[in-house]
Design an enzyme around this catalytic site. Structure first.
Site, PDB file in Angstrom:
ATOM      1  N   SER A   1      47.886  -7.419  34.384  1.00 33.15           N
ATOM      2  CA  SER A   1      48.055  -5.991  34.112  1.00 33.15           C
ATOM      3  C   SER A   1      47.512  -5.618  32.735  1.00 33.15           C
ATOM      4  CB  SER A   1      49.540  -5.631  34.173  1.00 33.15           C
ATOM      5  OG  SER A   1      49.757  -4.305  33.751  1.00 33.15           O
TER       6      SER A   1
ATOM      7  N   TYR B   1      44.643   0.115  33.744  1.00 35.26           N
ATOM      8  CA  TYR B   1      45.191   1.464  33.696  1.00 35.26           C
ATOM      9  C   TYR B   1      44.214   2.240  32.825  1.00 35.26           C
ATOM     10  CZ  TYR B   1      49.736   0.525  35.871  1.00 35.26           C
ATOM     11  OH  TYR B   1      50.736   0.241  36.770  1.00 35.26           O
TER      12      TYR B   1
ATOM     13  N   THR C   1      43.968   0.753  38.929  1.00 28.86           N
ATOM     14  CA  THR C   1      45.147   1.302  39.619  1.00 28.86           C
ATOM     15  C   THR C   1      45.139   2.819  39.488  1.00 28.86           C
ATOM     16  OG1 THR C   1      46.408  -0.703  39.257  1.00 28.86           O
ATOM     17  CG2 THR C   1      47.679   1.297  39.670  1.00 28.86           C
TER      18      THR C   1
ATOM     19  N   LYS D   1      43.002   0.320  43.450  1.00 28.47           N
ATOM     20  CA  LYS D   1      44.356  -0.013  43.923  1.00 28.47           C
ATOM     21  C   LYS D   1      45.149   1.261  44.183  1.00 28.47           C
ATOM     22  CE  LYS D   1      48.388  -2.872  42.694  1.00 28.47           C
ATOM     23  NZ  LYS D   1      49.517  -2.117  42.182  1.00 28.47           N
TER      24      LYS D   1
ATOM     25  N   HIS E   1      52.408   0.526  45.526  1.00 29.26           N
ATOM     26  CA  HIS E   1      53.020   0.115  44.257  1.00 29.26           C
ATOM     27  C   HIS E   1      54.437  -0.438  44.498  1.00 29.26           C
ATOM     28  CE1 HIS E   1      51.785   0.720  39.919  1.00 29.26           C
ATOM     29  NE2 HIS E   1      53.011   0.280  39.731  1.00 29.26           N
TER      30      HIS E   1
END
Ligand code: FNR
Length: 391
Positions: A130, A154, A180, A261, A285
Site C-alpha cells: 500500500s 493512492y 485504487t 482496483k 475494498h
C-alpha cells in the site's frame, strides 16, 4: 514440478507426532478471535470493521456459499498445478496479498509491512504494498527476495508527488502499479467514527510520504521537526477524485503494468481496456468503503466477460482455499486476501502471515486433489450454483 501446497498438512501432522501443535489457528474464525485479543481495540475495529452496518462486508463472505465445486473421480490428480502467468510473471499460485494500509499497526513491532514482505519472500505469494505504509516502499521491496511485488498507488492531488511515488516504485523494483479508485474519500465507517479513530490522521503509516522528496519539498518544516504539519499536508493531498480524463496521465507515469482496483461494472472494464490498462482488479475494498453494494463475487462474472482476456484480479470476502478456487472458477486470474493475512500478522508477525498463506494454498490444493482437478483450467466446469441459492 509445481509446488504441492497440500504437503503443509503432513508437516503439521508429523509435528504432532512430537507433541507439537500448530502455533497459529487453523480457521478464519480462530484467526479473527486471536487477532482481536492481540490488537489494541481501536486497531482491531479499524481492521475488522467496514462501511455502514457492514451488510456488504458480510455479503462478500456469504456469496461464496451459494457456489459449490462438483467432484470428479478416477482422475488421479496426484500432481496439481496452481501456477499462473500474470503480466509475463510466472507465479507459483494465483494467491496474492491485497494492499492493507495499516500493516505497520497490526504487527507487534510496528513494522508489519516489512514482515509481510518477508512472508512474500518465503511463500512466493506476491504482496501488493500500500501507499500507506509504516516503512518506505524501498525498504519493503528490499525484503521481497525472489517474489515479485506490486505497488498500490493512492493517487494524490499533487501530480508531481504521484509521479515521484510511481518513479520510486519502479526504481525499487516493483513489477506493477495498482491504482485504487474507490478510496479518494473514506467511506462511512461507524466503528471508527464511534472511537473517532483514523490512524493516518494520527500520523501512522505515512512513511512513503514523509520519505518522499516532492512531499518534503512542499512542507515549511521537515516531518521530523513538525509531524503535525506533515499530517496536515498529507490530508490535503491524499484524495484525488480521478476521472476518465486522468487516465492518459496515469498511464504516462509508468511503463510497468498498470491495474485499476475497485472496478466492478462491465462498462468500466471496457473503458479501462480502451485506455490501455493492463488489468482490472474487481473488489469492493472488502466492504469498507460503500455499504449497500452487492457481494464482489456476484459482480465478478460480468467483469470477467467484459475483460475479454485482460487479467482480472479479485478480492473481497475470500476466507478459505475453497473460496480461492471458486473465484478462479468464476474467471479471476489471481485472487487476493486482505483481513486473513492481516490477522495472521497480528498473531505471529511474518510467521503468522506465512501460516495463513500456506493454509489457504494447502486447502485449495487438497480440494483440487480430492475433487480431481489437476489444473486450474479444470475449475470452471466444476462450479455449480448451490440449489436454493438466490440470484
Ligand atoms: C484495506 N484495503 C486497502 N486497499 C487499498 O487499495 N489500499 C489500502 O491501503 C487498503 N487498506 C486497507 C486496510 C485494511 C485494514 C483493510 C482490511 C483493507 C482493501 C484491501 O486491499 C482489500 O480490497 C480487502 O481487504 C479485501 O477484502 P477482505 O479479504 O479483507 O475481505
Amino acid at each position: 514440478m509445481a509446488p504441492q501446497f497440500g504437503d503443509y498438512q503432513y508437516e503439521i501432522y508429523l509435528d504432532g507426532l512430537q507433541g507439537v501443535l500448530p502455533d497459529h489457528p487453523m480457521t478464519f474464525a480462530g484467526l479473527a478471535a486471536g487477532a482481536e485479543a492481540a490488537l489494541p481495540p481501536s486497531v482491531w475495529s479499524y481492521v475488522a470493521g467496514g462501511a455502514g452496518d457492514e451488510h456488504t462486508q458480510r455479503a462478500n463472505v456469504s456469496a461464496f456459499e451459494r457456489w459449490g465445486l462438483v467432484p470428479r473421480m478416477l482422475v488421479g490428480a496426484r500432481q496439481r498445478d496452481l501456477t499462473v502467468d500474470l503480466f509475463g510473471l510466472s507465479l507459483p499460485s494465483p494467491l496474492f496479498m491485497a494492499p492493507v494500509g495499516v500493516l505497520g499497526l497490526c504487527a507487534q513491532d510496528g513494522h508489519g509491512d516489512l514482515a509481510t514482505a518477508r512472508a512474500a519472500a518465503r511463500t512466493g505469494v506476491p504482496m501488493i504494498a500500500s501507499t500507506l505504509s509504516a516503512d518506505p516502499m524501498e525498504e519493503v521491496a528490499a525484503e521481497f527476495g525472489d517474489t515479485p511485488g506490486f505497488f498500490q498507488l493512492y493517487t494524490p492531488t499533487d501530480r508531481e508527488l504521484a509521479s515521484s511515488l510511481v518513479e520510486r516504485a519502479e526504481a525499487a523494483g516493483f513489477r506493477a502499479v495498482v491504482v485504487t479508485l474507490d478510496t479518494w474519500t473514506t467511506g462511512w465507517r461507524p466503528r471508527d467514527l464511534a472511537t473517532a479513530n483514523f490512524p493516518q490522521l494520527r500520523g501512522h503509516c505515512l512513511a512513503n510520504y514523509t520519505s518522499d522528496p516532492v512531499f518534503r519539498s512542499r512542507l515549511a518544516k521537515s516531518p521530523e521537526d513538525d509531524p503535525q504539519g506533515a499530517v496536515a499536508h498529507f490530508s490535503g493531498v491524499f484524495g484525488n477524485p480521478l476521472g476518465w480524463a486522468d487516465l492518459p496521465w496515469l498511464r504516462s507515469l509508468t511503463t510497468l503494468p498498470l491495474l485499476l482496483k475497485g472496478i466492478c461494472h462491465p462498462e468500466d472494464v471496457r473503458r479501462a481496456r480502451d485506455a490501455g490498462i493492463d488489468g482490472v482488479y474487481c473488489s469492493n475494498h472488502g466492504g469498507r468503503q460503500a455499504n449497500g453494494g452487492l457481494a464482489a463475487l456476484d459482480l465478478l462474472p460480468d467483469v470477467v466477460a467484459a475483460a475479454d482476456g485482460l487479467p482480472v484480479l479479485f478480492d473481497s470476502g475470500v476466507r478459505s482455499g475453497a473460496d480461492v478456487l471458486k473465484a478462479l472458477a468464476l474467471g479471476a486470474t489471481a485472487v487476493g486476501v486482505g483481513r486473513p493475512y492481516a490477522y495472521g500478522l497480528a498473531l505471529g508477525g511474518s510467521a503468522g502471515v506465512v501460516h495463513v498463506l500456506r493454509s489457504l494454498l494447502a486447502e485449495a490444493d487438497l480440494i483440487m486433489a480430492v475433487n480431481g482437478y489437476p489444473a486450474l483450467a479444470d475449475l470452471s466446469s466444476a462450479l455449480r450454483r448451490a440449489p436454493g441459492g438466490i440470484g
